[in-house]
Motif scaffolding. Structure first.
Motif: not given
Length: 251
Positions: A109-111, A147-157, A225-236
């Motif tokens: 889900l985009p932020f 923070t939102n731009r860090v995850f703009e690139e689509e997951k390879r998976y 790993s990417r989702d874990s980092i995203f969750i960590y950053l959003m919690t902060a």
């Protein structure tokens, strides 16, 4: 009126009266400008306070959105951890559940930041009327985060698994395992209980086909790993919002 009196005094060589009238004229002009300035400052303070109230509202909306976003990506990460078991020699889940997990692990889900009030304050030159310099610095830091731009690139998976999973299976997952809500905005949640209603042998064959993808398991781990980092950053980010709300509400 005053200019006329000054003119009459000058013509009659009444220098004292002319000087007094001129001083009164200057004082009148000064106070006129000062009153206009005070009125403009009052209007600016009123506008800034209105924006402050809207800023608080924006941050509360953003806090709610981020909380939902964290929950969503925690669910995605849980599915990914289930999906990784597909490569075990004896997976605990059945093929249907693993296929669902493999698909759901690709979700994202985009932020989008709710920053209308802050941008309006900055554009109208009113940001300096919000709190003290320290608060303004924290606001600039918060809204300047990428923070939102860090995850703009689509997951390879995401790209790879949706390229190898049959379309009919993907449609069944969307129809039976994803819940869309339009109560206040368009949002998505992932159902923990869903039945694809497809032949078990077909699903087992689909699973084996997906597992043969040479790099998919690595991409899946990368996604966890990417989702874990995203969750960590959003919690902060939530903690940052709480601090900003506390300061803005105390003004």
């Amino acid at each position: 009126m005053i200019l006329a009196r000054v003119g009459r005094a000058l013509r009659s060589h009444d220098w004292f009266t002319a000087l007094i009238e001129l001083v009164l004229l200057v004082i009148g002009i000064f106070f006129g400008f000062q009153l206009d300035r005070w009125n403009d400052e009052r209007l600016d303070r009123e506008s800034a306070d209105e924006y402050r109230v809207q800023l608080i509202s924006d941050l509360k909306v953003e806090r709610s959105d981020i909380t939902s976003l964290i929950e969503y990506h925690e669910t995605v990460r849980d599915y990914a951890e289930v999906a990784l078991a597909a490569w075990d020699k004896q997976p605990l889940a059945d093929p249907g559940d693993l296929v669902v997990a493999l698909y759901q692990a690709s979700n994202v889900l985009p932020f989008t930041s709710a920053r209308g009030a802050y941008d309006a304050l900055a554009a109208n030159g009113l940001i300096d009327l919000i709190g003290d310099p320290a608060l303004r610095s924290r606001l600039a830091s918060y809204y300047g985060q990428a923070t939102n731009r860090v995850f703009e690139e689509e997951k390879r998976y995401r790209r790879e698994v949706r390229g190898v999973m049959p379309i009919d299976v993907q449609r069944r997952v969307l129809d039976n395992c994803v819940v869309l809500s339009t109560d206040t905005s368009i949002s998505e949640s992932l159902s923990s209980n869903c039945d694809l209603d497809l032949d078990p042998d077909y699903l087992a064959a689909v699973l084996e086909s997906i597992k043969r993808h040479p790099n998919l398991r690595n991409y899946l781990r990368e996604g966890v790993s990417r989702d874990s980092i995203f969750i960590y950053l959003m919690t902060a980010k939530l903690a940052f919002i709480d601090k900003l709300l506390e300061e803005l509400q105390s003004i």
